[in-house]
Design an enzyme around this catalytic site. Structure first.
Site: not given
Length: 419
Positions: A231, A205, A208, A373, A128
């Site tokens: 999220k 990261d 997700q 992104c 991202h």
């Protein structure tokens, strides 16, 4: 866990989400844009109402009753985050506005101070922009070099290339856990092991992955991990950075101001202990408390149950997408990556993804269209943009079926125009 229990999960929880009870353009809403942001259950919304109606006050600085109650709830939420990811202590959890700020905190506090010319930073082509641009800043400022792991033919992290890129000059590795475009689940535990063997630090990261599967930072053994509340059923404006305690202690403050200090003099200051050293100014108090409420909600359901149910959704989604020969779906199949995300990024020949999204919206179906992104990844895939349908545990197979039928109609409509 029985198949019946899994199948009934969405039925059990949908009433908890007021926004899902509406119609859009005369049709029941089918919300399939969860990789961009999730919807919020009543319990999370109510936690915000309770804070602002009942004990709105600044934290830490007051000795009156409302301030004490707000501080307890705010710090209690931090403890919930720590337990949710199995951090050793809540001192390893730093509140941020979002995951982007958390990555920037590491980039500026660690990257700008501990890296130098000749050092190497390894990223992947699927990152991202939030996990790419801060490291571009660091490289430009320090002279460190950026290296990139590519994507395999099946749309997965190229672990063998990663091995070949590692060297004694590698000082930092920063990679996504689950790709928001390809859906692949990267082998972060092995990535950390390989990087640590070279003396490198690793940032994960987890934006997700945190909403969809159980995360154990001690098992992964990452040095930092970032997450974003919006999220995972929490409000916007709240995220967090996890960092190993000894490493956070070595890092200088990122922002200066109130709250992050111990003693202030006209010409110098000393800084507060962790995690407050990195939390300058009045924080997003209500949002942090609501993040704790979201974690309570997800924990009550069970992250293993959520993950197992979404695996069912993923299988159904890919089976139904395969019925449309005009579609090209990017990323590994569920058979190639059993832990892949319940999302699919795809193109439909000459039909622009924005046109697909617009047509689907007329039927009350919300998907995402664009580069998500991840422009460098889209260039590697040789497409300008994709359409993306992304599920969460409140979605149903019936909603996926509605998506497929509307996609078939859209592809047929545009096919007639282009023929």
């Amino acid at each position: 866990m029985t198949a019946i229990a899994l199948t009934n999960l969405a039925t059990e929880v949908r009433a908890d989400f007021p926004i899902l009870q509406q119609q859009v353009n005369g049709q029941p809403l089918v919300y399939l844009d969860n990789a961009a942001t999730s919807q919020k259950p009543r319990a999370v919304i109510q936690s915000l109402v309770d804070y602002y109606e009942g004990y709105n006050s600044n934290v830490h600085r007051g000795v009156h009753t409302l301030s004490g109650k707000a501080t307890d709830a705010y710090e209690g939420a931090r403890q919930k985050v720590a337990r949710f990811i199995n951090a050793k202590t809540e001192q390893e959890i730093v509140y941020t506005r979002n995951a982007s700020e958390a990555i920037n905190l590491v980039a500026y506090s660690f990257g700008m101070n501990f890296l130098q010319a000749g050092d190497e930073i390894i990223l992947s082509a699927m990152e991202h922009h939030s996990n790419l641009i801060p490291w571009q800043f660091v490289a430009a400022k320090t002279g460190a070099a950026l290296k990139f792991v590519g994507v395999t033919e099946t749309g997965q992290f190229d672990l063998e290339q990663f091995r070949s890129l590692l060297s004694d000059r590698t000082k930092l590795v920063s990679v996504v856990h689950v790709s928001n475009t390809l859906g692949c689940c990267n082998p972060v535990t092995e990535i950390c092991q390989l990087a640590h063997a070279k003396g490198a630090r690793v940032l994960i990261d987890a934006c997700q992955s945190l909403p969809h599967q159980a995360i154990d930072v001690q098992a992964i053994d990452c040095d930092w991990l970032v997450g974003s509340g919006h999220k995972m059923c929490a409000p916007t404006g709240i995220g967090f950075l996890y960092g190993k305690l000894d490493l956070l202690r070595q890092m200088p403050p990122f922002l200066g101001g109130g709250e992050m200090i111990a003693d202030v003099f006209l010409d110098h200051a000393t800084y507060a202990d962790l995690p407050h050293k990195f939390e300058a100014g009045t924080p997003a108090i209500g949002e942090a408390i609501a993040l704790g409420a979201a974690i309570d909600y997800l924990t009550a359901i069970g992250m293993d149950r959520i993950h197992a149910y979404e695996q069912q959704l993923t299988q159904h989604l890919f089976q139904r997408l395969a019925e449309i020969p005009e579609l090209t779906v990017y990323g590994p199949t569920p058979e190639q990556d059993r832990d892949r995300a319940a999302l699919a990024a795809f193109t439909a020949g000459a039909v622009h993804p924005h046109d697909l999204s617009t047509i689907l919206d007329q039927s009350g179906i919300a998907i995402r269209a664009g580069h998500h992104c991840t422009q460098p990844l889209h260039r590697e895939l040789q497409v300008q943009s994709t359409a993306r349908a992304s599920c969460y545990f409140y979605n149903t197979t019936d909603e996926i079926d509605r998506l497929i039928e509307s996609l078939k109609e859209a592809v047929e409509f545009f096919g007639a125009i282009f023929s």
